[in-house]
Write a protein that holds these residues in place. Structure first.
Motif, PDB file in Angstrom:
ATOM      1  N   LYS A  61      14.563-100.289  39.445  1.00 34.56           N
ATOM      2  CA  LYS A  61      16.005-100.047  39.506  1.00 34.56           C
ATOM      3  C   LYS A  61      16.672-100.996  40.504  1.00 34.56           C
ATOM      4  N   GLY A  62      16.010-101.268  41.620  1.00 36.48           N
ATOM      5  CA  GLY A  62      16.545-102.200  42.610  1.00 36.48           C
ATOM      6  C   GLY A  62      16.680-103.596  42.033  1.00 36.48           C
ATOM      7  N   SER A  65      19.551-103.707  39.580  1.00 33.68           N
ATOM      8  CA  SER A  65      20.843-103.730  40.271  1.00 33.68           C
ATOM      9  C   SER A  65      21.148-105.109  40.837  1.00 33.68           C
ATOM     10  N   ILE A  66      20.149-105.736  41.451  1.00 38.01           N
ATOM     11  CA  ILE A  66      20.346-107.065  42.026  1.00 38.01           C
ATOM     12  C   ILE A  66      20.614-108.082  40.919  1.00 38.01           C
ATOM     13  N   GLN A  69      24.226-107.308  39.695  1.00 34.04           N
ATOM     14  CA  GLN A  69      25.314-107.440  40.676  1.00 34.04           C
ATOM     15  C   GLN A  69      25.214-108.683  41.556  1.00 34.04           C
ATOM     16  N   THR A  82      24.898-105.381  50.801  1.00 40.84           N
ATOM     17  CA  THR A  82      23.827-105.337  49.810  1.00 40.84           C
ATOM     18  C   THR A  82      24.298-104.494  48.623  1.00 40.84           C
ATOM     19  N   VAL A  85      21.969 -99.075  44.092  1.00 39.74           N
ATOM     20  CA  VAL A  85      21.429 -98.567  42.835  1.00 39.74           C
ATOM     21  C   VAL A  85      22.208 -97.309  42.500  1.00 39.74           C
ATOM     22  N   CYS A  90      20.391 -98.470  48.772  1.00 40.65           N
ATOM     23  CA  CYS A  90      20.416 -99.930  48.804  1.00 40.65           C
ATOM     24  C   CYS A  90      19.436-100.447  47.755  1.00 40.65           C
ATOM     25  N   ALA A  91      19.793-101.510  47.081  1.00 40.57           N
ATOM     26  CA  ALA A  91      18.932-102.078  46.042  1.00 40.57           C
ATOM     27  C   ALA A  91      17.617-102.615  46.614  1.00 40.57           C
ATOM     28  N   TYR A  92      17.558-102.842  47.906  1.00 43.26           N
ATOM     29  CA  TYR A  92      16.341-103.367  48.539  1.00 43.26           C
ATOM     30  C   TYR A  92      15.429-102.263  49.062  1.00 43.26           C
TER      31      TYR A  92
END
Length: 190
Positions: A61-62, A65-66, A69, A82, A85, A90-92
């Motif tokens: 999912k991260g 998202s990255i 986006q 950042t 998700v 945070c995506a990280y």
């Protein structure tokens, strides 16, 4: 407030006690909130440059998202952060088997894959820095999810600035931190 070089530092960095208690909060600061981690322009570039090395550490999912986006996003305010998700973590962020949230960037850094540890805003939390023309305001940020950290810091008698020594040196340098520590010692002679 105390003036140190080009910074105005809140006395709460001395008076508040803080030590992260990750077993209690499970890294909620990486999951809760209304936005991603604040980034500098330089950090946004670094995240773009290291993405391929960090990607194997991230959740599906991260990564999605990255890739949808970007490695960083520009908020409506114009600030960089950042990506998130589903407007949550945070995506990280990565999750350990016990549910603890941790940073995929930092995991890659610990493994020697990248030379960027994580955004300095994450490293500095619970301190938030507001940059103004000619000076930085260095303030303690209170958040209810950090109550266990405040309790732990009180129990261990660790002021915020000491808990954040490494992060503050990363941001402002050793000489700056020595000045900060000197002020604390002058205020609290033992």
């Amino acid at each position: 407030m105390y003036a140190i070089q080009h910074c105005l530092v809140s006395d709460e960095l001395f008076s508040r006690k803080f030590v992260c208690d990750l077993q209690a909060c499970k890294g909620a600061c990486c999951v809760e909130g209304d936005g991603g981690a604040p980034l500098t322009e330089k950090e946004a570039i670094q995240l773009e440059e290291i993405y391929e090395e960090v990607k194997p550490y991230l959740t599906k999912k991260g990564i999605q998202s990255i890739e949808e986006q970007g490695s960083s996003i520009r908020e409506v305010s114009g600030d960089l952060s950042t990506p998130l998700v589903d407007q949550k973590e945070c995506a990280y962020v990565v999750f350990e088997s016990d549910g603890l949230a941790s940073c995929g960037i930092e995991k890659a850094w610990k493994d020697g894959k990248v030379n960027f540890r994580k955004p300095v805003s994450c490293h500095l939390y619970p301190v938030r820095i507001s940059e103004y023309e000619g000076f930085d305001a260095v303030n303690y940020h209170e958040w209810s999810i950090c109550k266990p950290a405040c309790s732990c810091g009180t129990k261990l008698d660790v002021p915020v600035y000491r808990f954040l020594k490494e992060a503050l040196i990363r941001k402002y340098g050793e000489d700056w931190y020595v000045e900060l520590d000197t002020i604390f010692k002058q205020l609290n002679p033992s």
